[in-house]
Design an enzyme around this catalytic site. Structure first.
Site, PDB file in Angstrom:
ATOM      1  N   GLY A 160       1.833  -1.662  -0.197  1.00 13.14           N
ATOM      2  CA  GLY A 160      -0.015  -0.041   0.174  1.00 13.14           C
ATOM      3  C   GLY A 160       0.697   1.212  -0.012  1.00 13.14           C
ATOM      4  O   GLY A 160       2.010   1.729  -0.444  1.00 13.14           O
ATOM      5  N   ARG A 161       0.104   2.113   0.132  1.00 14.24           N
ATOM      6  CA  ARG A 161       0.862   3.670   0.004  1.00 14.24           C
ATOM      7  C   ARG A 161       3.042   3.284   1.417  1.00 14.24           C
ATOM      8  O   ARG A 161       3.983   4.066   0.778  1.00 14.24           O
ATOM      9  CB  ARG A 161       0.198   4.723   1.226  1.00 14.24           C
ATOM     10  CG  ARG A 161      -0.794   5.012   0.449  1.00 14.24           C
ATOM     11  CD  ARG A 161      -1.844   6.463   1.511  1.00 14.24           C
ATOM     12  NE  ARG A 161      -2.999   6.308   1.121  1.00 14.24           N
ATOM     13  CZ  ARG A 161      -3.724   6.044   1.579  1.00 14.24           C
ATOM     14  NH1 ARG A 161      -3.850   4.690   1.771  1.00 14.24           N
ATOM     15  NH2 ARG A 161      -4.856   6.146   1.023  1.00 14.24           N
ATOM     16  N   ILE A 162       1.988   3.000   2.065  1.00 14.76           N
ATOM     17  CA  ILE A 162       3.421   3.414   3.235  1.00 14.76           C
ATOM     18  C   ILE A 162       5.064   1.718   2.520  1.00 14.76           C
ATOM     19  O   ILE A 162       5.675   2.200   2.934  1.00 14.76           O
ATOM     20  CB  ILE A 162       3.588   2.803   4.390  1.00 14.76           C
ATOM     21  CG1 ILE A 162       2.436   3.962   4.954  1.00 14.76           C
ATOM     22  CG2 ILE A 162       5.048   2.431   5.749  1.00 14.76           C
ATOM     23  CD1 ILE A 162       2.066   3.679   6.498  1.00 14.76           C
ATOM     24  N   ALA A 241       4.550  -1.745  10.591  1.00 17.81           N
ATOM     25  CA  ALA A 241       2.098  -2.355  10.948  1.00 17.81           C
ATOM     26  C   ALA A 241       1.855  -2.111  11.879  1.00 17.81           C
ATOM     27  O   ALA A 241       1.797  -1.558  12.311  1.00 17.81           O
ATOM     28  CB  ALA A 241       2.282  -3.679   9.774  1.00 17.81           C
ATOM     29  N   ARG A 242       2.115  -4.090  12.644  1.00 19.75           N
ATOM     30  CA  ARG A 242       1.249  -4.204  13.589  1.00 19.75           C
ATOM     31  C   ARG A 242       1.661  -5.309  14.646  1.00 19.75           C
ATOM     32  O   ARG A 242       2.380  -6.111  13.695  1.00 19.75           O
ATOM     33  CB  ARG A 242      -0.493  -4.422  13.612  1.00 19.75           C
ATOM     34  CG  ARG A 242      -1.271  -3.019  13.641  1.00 19.75           C
ATOM     35  CD  ARG A 242      -1.225  -2.729  14.958  1.00 19.75           C
ATOM     36  NE  ARG A 242      -1.941  -1.255  14.700  1.00 19.75           N
ATOM     37  CZ  ARG A 242      -1.589   0.435  14.397  1.00 19.75           C
ATOM     38  NH1 ARG A 242      -0.446   0.420  14.254  1.00 19.75           N
ATOM     39  NH2 ARG A 242      -2.117   1.293  14.384  1.00 19.75           N
ATOM     40  N   GLU A 271       1.918  -4.104  23.421  1.00 13.55           N
ATOM     41  CA  GLU A 271       2.517  -3.476  23.505  1.00 13.55           C
ATOM     42  C   GLU A 271       2.111  -3.034  24.994  1.00 13.55           C
ATOM     43  O   GLU A 271       0.380  -2.851  25.306  1.00 13.55           O
ATOM     44  CB  GLU A 271       2.402  -2.441  22.447  1.00 13.55           C
ATOM     45  CG  GLU A 271       3.272  -2.502  21.325  1.00 13.55           C
ATOM     46  CD  GLU A 271       2.698  -1.515  19.809  1.00 13.55           C
ATOM     47  OE1 GLU A 271       1.947  -1.167  20.168  1.00 13.55           O
ATOM     48  OE2 GLU A 271       2.804  -1.747  18.571  1.00 13.55           O
ATOM     49  N   HIS A 289       6.782   2.197  18.757  1.00 15.05           N
ATOM     50  CA  HIS A 289       5.786   2.458  18.400  1.00 15.05           C
ATOM     51  C   HIS A 289       5.875   3.529  17.927  1.00 15.05           C
ATOM     52  O   HIS A 289       5.023   4.596  18.016  1.00 15.05           O
ATOM     53  CB  HIS A 289       4.505   2.583  18.867  1.00 15.05           C
ATOM     54  CG  HIS A 289       3.478   2.360  18.016  1.00 15.05           C
ATOM     55  ND1 HIS A 289       3.023   1.133  18.219  1.00 15.05           N
ATOM     56  CD2 HIS A 289       3.643   1.985  16.618  1.00 15.05           C
ATOM     57  CE1 HIS A 289       1.703   1.972  17.143  1.00 15.05           C
ATOM     58  NE2 HIS A 289       2.602   2.137  16.444  1.00 15.05           N
TER      59      HIS A 289
END
Ligand code: 8YV
Length: 323
Positions: A160-162, A241-242, A271, A289
């Site tokens: 995607g964008r990132i 990402a996650r 987290e 993060h």
């Protein structure tokens, strides 16, 4: 006419908080402490809009608790692009619009992925720890030898964008080849020669695998023990990402067994806790993060959330509706 009531769950940049306080009856989180489920349900029941962040766990039980009191909120204007902390179907069923902030954090997040890539390739964290501890004994030809990025292959998971911004940086800035996986076909990867391939192929070919796909149920533990085993023993994993996209325990096992060379992590499964064994590994770079943590980016995120919030409260279609 009284101003709409909004609850901002954490401190936002002062410039944006000033606008929010001016335009709304805004409850700001002066202490900047995370809100619990009871406080979030209370906010949904008493405010016209709630402005959450990634640390606010808005699961079905929070919406149920709010519904029991009668939901007043019409919009959850999330500060951030990822919405895996929100149960989207429960939010929708509760009559809420959910919006996010895509686009404005693309470069900042790709920059953190680059930072992690360079840190792990060139053993920067390890070297810095050595200097700070007074353990550096001087230059020698075999000291802290790292890996080259020039000519290496970047594997992007989630173009995607990132993902594209990371690919552009690596290709045009560092002369890297790019292979990527994406669930739908990508018409323009924005990098010459970039090739879309099945995930397994990307993992097997890349020297640096960088994760840029959404978190949440659909991608939970996408990077598991079996998939880590496909990577080269000389390859590195980068996650901005996650945390839930990778099985952290499986990653620790792969690192311990030397099945991959190292990892650069900005996000974690639970987290702010980090798997204790990661903390002891020299070939792992750990950041708290920081993906979108630049001044201009955080202000832009706040302004985007504001535009979404105002649109919903004024009964216009918000620019960044998720559901
Ligand atoms: C944010 C992020 O800082 O936007 C995202 O999805 O991960 C970060 O850039 C965080 O989510 C704020 O809620």
């Amino acid at each position: 006419m009284s101003k709409p009531k909004i609850v901002v769950t954490r401190r936002w940049p002062a410039e944006v908080e000033a606008i929010l306080s001016d335009r709304f009856d805004a409850t700001l989180n002066e202490a900047d402490t995370p809100m619990d489920a009871i406080q979030l349900a209370e906010a949904l029941a008493t405010a016209d809009a709630v402005l959450p962040t990634v640390v606010d766990r808005l699961d079905a039980s929070v919406f149920e608790a709010a519904k029991a009191r009668g939901i007043r909120a019409r919009v959850l204007a999330n500060f951030g692009v990822g919405v895996n902390h929100i149960d989207l179907s429960a939010a929708k069923a509760a009559g809420l619009v959910v919006t996010n902030t895509p686009g404005v954090l693309t470069d900042a997040t790709a920059d953190i992925a680059m930072t992690l890539m360079m840190m792990i390739a060139r053993r920067a964290g390890e070297g810095e720890r050595e200097v700070r501890a007074g353990r550096w004994t001087g230059w020698r030809p075999t000291h802290l030898i790292g890996a080259d990025v020039a000519g290496a292959t970047l594997g992007v998971v989630g173009m995607g964008r990132i993902g594209k911004a990371m690919a552009r940086r690596c290709h045009f800035g560092f002369g890297m080849k790019v292979i990527f996986h994406n669930r739908s076909a990508v018409a323009d990867p924005e990098v010459p020669g970039a090739r879309q391939a099945p995930l397994e192929e990307v993992l097997a070919e890349a020297d640096f695998v960088s994760l840029h796909c959404p978190g949440g149920a659909e991608n939970r533990h996408l990077i598991n023990a079996g998939r880590l085993a496909l990577m080269k023993p000389t390859a590195f994993l980068i996650n901005t990402a996650r945390g839930d996209v990778m099985d952290e325990a499986a990653l620790v096992a792969a690192l311990k067994a030397g099945r991959i060379a190292g990892a650069g992590l900005d996000v974690f499964e639970n987290e702010p806790s980090v798997h204790p064994e990661l903390l002891t590994m020299e070939n792992v770079a750990l950041l708290p993060h920081l993906g979108s943590a630049t001044r201009a980016t955080r202000i832009a995120m706040g302004m985007k959330a504001l535009a979404n919030l105002e649109a919903v409260l004024e009964e216009r279609e918000p620019p960044d509706r998720v559901v």
